[in-house]
Motif scaffolding. Structure first.
Motif, mmCIF file in Angstrom:
data_model
loop_
_atom_site.group_PDB
_atom_site.id
_atom_site.type_symbol
_atom_site.label_atom_id
_atom_site.label_comp_id
_atom_site.label_asym_id
_atom_site.label_seq_id
_atom_site.Cartn_x
_atom_site.Cartn_y
_atom_site.Cartn_z
ATOM 1 N N THR A 117 -69.800 27.244 13.001
ATOM 2 C CA THR A 117 -70.837 27.393 14.151
ATOM 3 C C THR A 117 -71.445 28.760 14.146
ATOM 4 O O THR A 117 -72.623 29.055 14.090
ATOM 5 C CB THR A 117 -70.387 26.757 15.441
ATOM 6 O OG1 THR A 117 -69.903 25.442 15.092
ATOM 7 C CG2 THR A 117 -71.561 26.740 16.538
ATOM 8 N N MET A 174 -70.166 13.700 15.125
ATOM 9 C CA MET A 174 -70.967 13.725 15.932
ATOM 10 C C MET A 174 -72.181 12.588 15.729
ATOM 11 O O MET A 174 -72.996 12.243 16.672
ATOM 12 C CB MET A 174 -71.718 15.094 16.174
ATOM 13 C CG MET A 174 -70.707 16.166 16.931
ATOM 14 S SD MET A 174 -71.612 17.702 16.893
ATOM 15 C CE MET A 174 -70.965 18.637 18.242
ATOM 16 N N GLN A 190 -76.270 21.797 17.198
ATOM 17 C CA GLN A 190 -75.044 21.215 17.800
ATOM 18 C C GLN A 190 -73.815 21.808 17.356
ATOM 19 O O GLN A 190 -72.813 22.249 18.041
ATOM 20 C CB GLN A 190 -75.014 19.629 17.708
ATOM 21 C CG GLN A 190 -76.119 19.217 18.263
ATOM 22 C CD GLN A 190 -76.878 19.096 19.717
ATOM 23 O OE1 GLN A 190 -76.034 19.807 20.341
ATOM 24 N NE2 GLN A 190 -77.478 18.700 20.079
ATOM 25 N N SER A 191 -73.442 21.922 15.964
ATOM 26 C CA SER A 191 -72.440 22.319 15.447
ATOM 27 C C SER A 191 -72.859 22.924 14.095
ATOM 28 O O SER A 191 -73.609 22.365 13.390
ATOM 29 C CB SER A 191 -71.186 21.404 15.208
ATOM 30 O OG SER A 191 -70.122 21.798 14.272
ATOM 31 N N ARG A 233 -74.596 12.965 13.857
ATOM 32 C CA ARG A 233 -75.837 13.790 13.671
ATOM 33 C C ARG A 233 -76.686 13.699 12.385
ATOM 34 O O ARG A 233 -78.121 13.831 12.323
ATOM 35 C CB ARG A 233 -75.743 15.397 13.756
ATOM 36 C CG ARG A 233 -75.394 15.717 15.025
ATOM 37 C CD ARG A 233 -76.321 15.718 16.085
ATOM 38 N NE ARG A 233 -77.177 16.555 16.074
ATOM 39 C CZ ARG A 233 -78.500 16.496 16.920
ATOM 40 N NH1 ARG A 233 -78.530 15.865 17.939
ATOM 41 N NH2 ARG A 233 -79.404 17.513 16.674
ATOM 42 N N CYS A 254 -73.346 11.547 23.117
ATOM 43 C CA CYS A 254 -74.367 11.562 24.138
ATOM 44 C C CYS A 254 -74.617 10.244 24.878
ATOM 45 O O CYS A 254 -74.522 9.338 24.402
ATOM 46 C CB CYS A 254 -75.709 11.856 23.260
ATOM 47 S SG CYS A 254 -77.278 12.101 24.418
ATOM 48 N N CYS A 290 -76.103 9.825 18.917
ATOM 49 C CA CYS A 290 -75.097 10.894 18.538
ATOM 50 C C CYS A 290 -73.966 10.433 19.337
ATOM 51 O O CYS A 290 -74.053 10.254 20.505
ATOM 52 C CB CYS A 290 -75.876 12.288 19.163
ATOM 53 S SG CYS A 290 -77.157 12.758 18.264
ATOM 54 N N PRO A 305 -81.900 21.886 17.861
ATOM 55 C CA PRO A 305 -80.540 21.737 18.131
ATOM 56 C C PRO A 305 -79.836 21.470 16.762
ATOM 57 O O PRO A 305 -79.977 20.606 16.152
ATOM 58 C CB PRO A 305 -80.481 20.415 19.211
ATOM 59 C CG PRO A 305 -81.841 20.386 19.763
ATOM 60 C CD PRO A 305 -82.785 20.762 18.697
ATOM 61 N N TYR A 312 -68.184 20.905 25.380
ATOM 62 C CA TYR A 312 -68.220 19.591 25.239
ATOM 63 C C TYR A 312 -67.559 18.773 26.461
ATOM 64 O O TYR A 312 -66.484 19.244 27.007
ATOM 65 C CB TYR A 312 -67.367 19.059 24.076
ATOM 66 C CG TYR A 312 -67.239 17.539 23.950
ATOM 67 C CD1 TYR A 312 -68.373 16.577 24.022
ATOM 68 C CD2 TYR A 312 -66.041 16.919 23.945
ATOM 69 C CE1 TYR A 312 -68.140 15.111 23.959
ATOM 70 C CE2 TYR A 312 -65.781 15.338 23.844
ATOM 71 C CZ TYR A 312 -66.891 14.652 23.995
ATOM 72 O OH TYR A 312 -66.864 13.391 23.945
ATOM 73 N N ASP A 344 -79.611 23.966 20.477
ATOM 74 C CA ASP A 344 -78.292 23.671 21.574
ATOM 75 C C ASP A 344 -77.256 23.469 20.641
ATOM 76 O O ASP A 344 -77.281 23.350 19.412
ATOM 77 C CB ASP A 344 -78.657 22.245 21.936
ATOM 78 C CG ASP A 344 -80.011 21.864 22.843
ATOM 79 O OD1 ASP A 344 -80.405 23.017 23.299
ATOM 80 O OD2 ASP A 344 -80.370 20.998 22.807
ATOM 81 N N ILE A 345 -76.371 23.863 21.301
ATOM 82 C CA ILE A 345 -74.860 23.905 20.622
ATOM 83 C C ILE A 345 -73.757 23.310 21.571
ATOM 84 O O ILE A 345 -73.689 23.664 22.525
ATOM 85 C CB ILE A 345 -74.458 25.600 20.150
ATOM 86 C CG1 ILE A 345 -75.488 25.838 19.135
ATOM 87 C CG2 ILE A 345 -72.952 25.500 19.602
ATOM 88 C CD1 ILE A 345 -75.782 27.247 19.426
ATOM 89 N N ILE A 346 -72.915 22.569 21.014
ATOM 90 C CA ILE A 346 -71.808 22.003 21.650
ATOM 91 C C ILE A 346 -70.493 22.672 21.107
ATOM 92 O O ILE A 346 -70.234 22.757 19.765
ATOM 93 C CB ILE A 346 -71.886 20.683 21.571
ATOM 94 C CG1 ILE A 346 -72.920 19.965 22.298
ATOM 95 C CG2 ILE A 346 -70.473 20.003 22.416
ATOM 96 C CD1 ILE A 346 -72.940 18.345 22.277
#
Ligand code: 5AD
Ligand code: SF4
Length: 484
Positions: free
Chosen positions: A355, A311, A301-302, A313, A197, A194, A299, A372, A339-341
């Motif tokens: 999101t 990302m 993330q978005s 993903r 990460c 990702c 997760p 982020y 999980d969310i960024i």
């Protein structure tokens, strides 16, 4: 699943294990009078806490006993996290405190373990003069040798990542344990890359642990009175192990089944799932076993497909929605967390709204939400500009947190009047007259004690009141065995 705040082998992250909050490290190793003492402090994800238990096992074989106050220790270890800048800052601050101890007790050794050790390698020794050892996540077997080198006045360094190391043969020494719930690590590393990460760089290539040692560890835990295991990995659904003799492939679904069959009294959880790998076979396996909890940490993330692509993903909004639909279709009562960024590179207000709407669509009971934080060496750092202003990140994060709190409260309100099977994990934080424990949906319940009950027992609790984090209730029935 990560926690940027310092804790001494207890987790503030309640989806991982709230029962370990506030407990001092309590290591059941023989107290070798006059022998050397170590102190270990862990940061970050459940995997780090699990690794500290492997480290404790390695050190106890060397005659070390543990202590809960670092000023008593001959060896101070800090198991570090690099996931966000704040996590690294916390570690640096903590090292300043340990420096002072070293001033007073010159023979004390300080070792840095985990992701920061791997990321910074020998640079750590240049930046932190009082650090004696830098040991990466795949090098813990080398600790005795590195300690000896540091004892001789040198610096002990091993940051080599391995393609094989799983510590399969090492029996973790349970740290700060409540004696009821435990982690079992099943994979190490991550191949997903990702773009935000740092984990693939600090923990290396993904590898799966041989399944029979996992089952044996679960069996040993049951024998010792534990009643819940969480199978741990950066991406558990991509677990795969080929039996060299039979060529049979053990997938994550199969492993889950093998662990569920160890004992019906033992609950099984797992974390973390990646939306691209969570397949229907896993969902059907969950429905097949009463003791596999109907709860998935998935997760997202978005919620915006363009951002998800940036990302890296490897799924888009529609794919994620399909996975959510399938989970609720196969396991209608399943709870899901995420999980969310927020504020990833180029994220617009419209993307952010996507999101919010996907959080609502998915009906998460809980989310871990982060701004982020650009990490050196990652794809995003190399390719994209961290261009969302801090105030915008903050504002979006607040909106996400507010929405999630509202969803959590709504979900909890629906539980009022319901009765749940709860595994008692220990005393409630607030009162010694109350127990706390979770239902299979990973919700924490607090309820007055009944005589004769103890941690590790299952009880039925009827919910009387709730807030967005906890359900309050009363025991209506208890039973000795899981299926009674
Ligand atoms: N910035 C913010 N959050 C991050 N995470 C991982 N890397 C970053 C980063 N650079 C979050 C992701 C992941 C969780 C463990 O931490 O949401 O799922
Ligand atoms: Fe990081 Fe992605 Fe791997 Fe999770 S799956 S550890 S976010 S690279």
């Amino acid at each position: 699943m990560y926690n940027d705040n310092p804790t001494i082998n207890n987790l503030k992250d309640k989806s991982v294990d709230e029962s370990r909050q506030g407990e001092a490290l309590d290591l059941k190793t023989p107290n070798t009078e006059g022998g050397k003492k170590f102190y270990i402090e862990s940061y970050g994800c459940a995997m780090n806490f699990s690794d500290s238990e492997i480290v404790a096992s390695i050190l106890s074989k060397e005659g070390y006993s543990s202590c809960t106050t670092f000023t008593d220790a001959d060896l101070i270890l800090i198991n570090t996290c690099s996931i966000r800048e704040k996590a690294e800052k916390n570690v640096r601050q903590r090292l300043r405190v340990f420096d002072k101890t070293k001033d007073k007790k010159p023979g004390v050794l300080v070792g840095v373990l985990g992701c920061m050790a791997e990321r910074l390698k020998t640079k750590f020794l240049e930046e932190e003069k009082l650090v004696d050892m830098v040991v990466g996540p795949d090098a813990y077997r080398d600790l005795p040798k590195l300690i000896a080198e540091a004892d001789d006045g040198g610096k002990g360094v091993n940051v080599f990542l391995s393609r094989e190391e799983t510590y399969a043969d090492i029996s973790p020494v349970r740290l700060g344990s409540n004696g009821v719930t435990a982690f079992i690590s099943i994979t190490r590393g991550c191949d997903n890359m990702c773009s935000f990460c740092v984990v693939p760089f600090t923990r290396g290539r993904e590898r799966s642990r041989e399944p029979f040692s996992i089952v044996a560890e679960a069996q040993d835990l049951v024998n010792r009175g534990y009643r819940e295991v969480t199978l741990l990995g950066q991406n558990v659904d991509s677990y795969k192990w080929k039996n060299p003799e039979t060529e049979e492939m053990v997938t994550f679904a199969r492993l889950l089944e093998m662990v569920a069959q160890v004992d019906p009294r033992m609950r099984v959880r797992f974390s973390t799932s990646h939306p691209k790998d969570l397949n229907n076979e896993v969902l059907y396996t969950i429905t097949k076993y009463h003791n596999i909890c109907n709860y998935i940490h998935l997760p997202v993330q978005s919620g915006n497909s363009r951002i998800l692509e940036l990302m890296n993903r490897t799924y888009d909004r529609e794919w994620y929605k399909e996975r959510i639909d399938k989970i609720y279709e196969v396991i209608p009562d399943c709870t899901i967390s995420s999980d969310i960024i927020t504020g990833f590179c180029t994220e617009t207000d419209e993307d952010h709204k996507d999101t919010l709407s996907l959080i609502e669509y998915s009906n998460f009971i809980l989310s871990y939400m982060f701004k982020y934080s650009e990490r050196p060496g990652t794809i995003a750092h190399r390719k994209y500009e961290d261009d969302v202003p801090e105030e915008v990140k903050k504002k979006r994060l607040t909106e996400i947190v507010d929405l999630q709190n509202a969803l959590s409260l709504k979900s909890n309100l629906k539980d009022v009047g319901e009765t749940f099977e709860v595994l008692i994990e220990g005393d409630s934080k607030k009162s010694a007259d109350e127990f706390r424990g979770r239902n299979q949906y990973n919700k924490m319940l607090v309820f007055p004690k009944n005589e004769g009950l103890k941690p590790g027992d299952y009880v039925f609790v009827k919910v009387r009141d709730v807030n967005s984090a906890t359900l309050l209730g009363d025991i209506v029935k208890h039973h000795e065995t899981f299926n009674a």
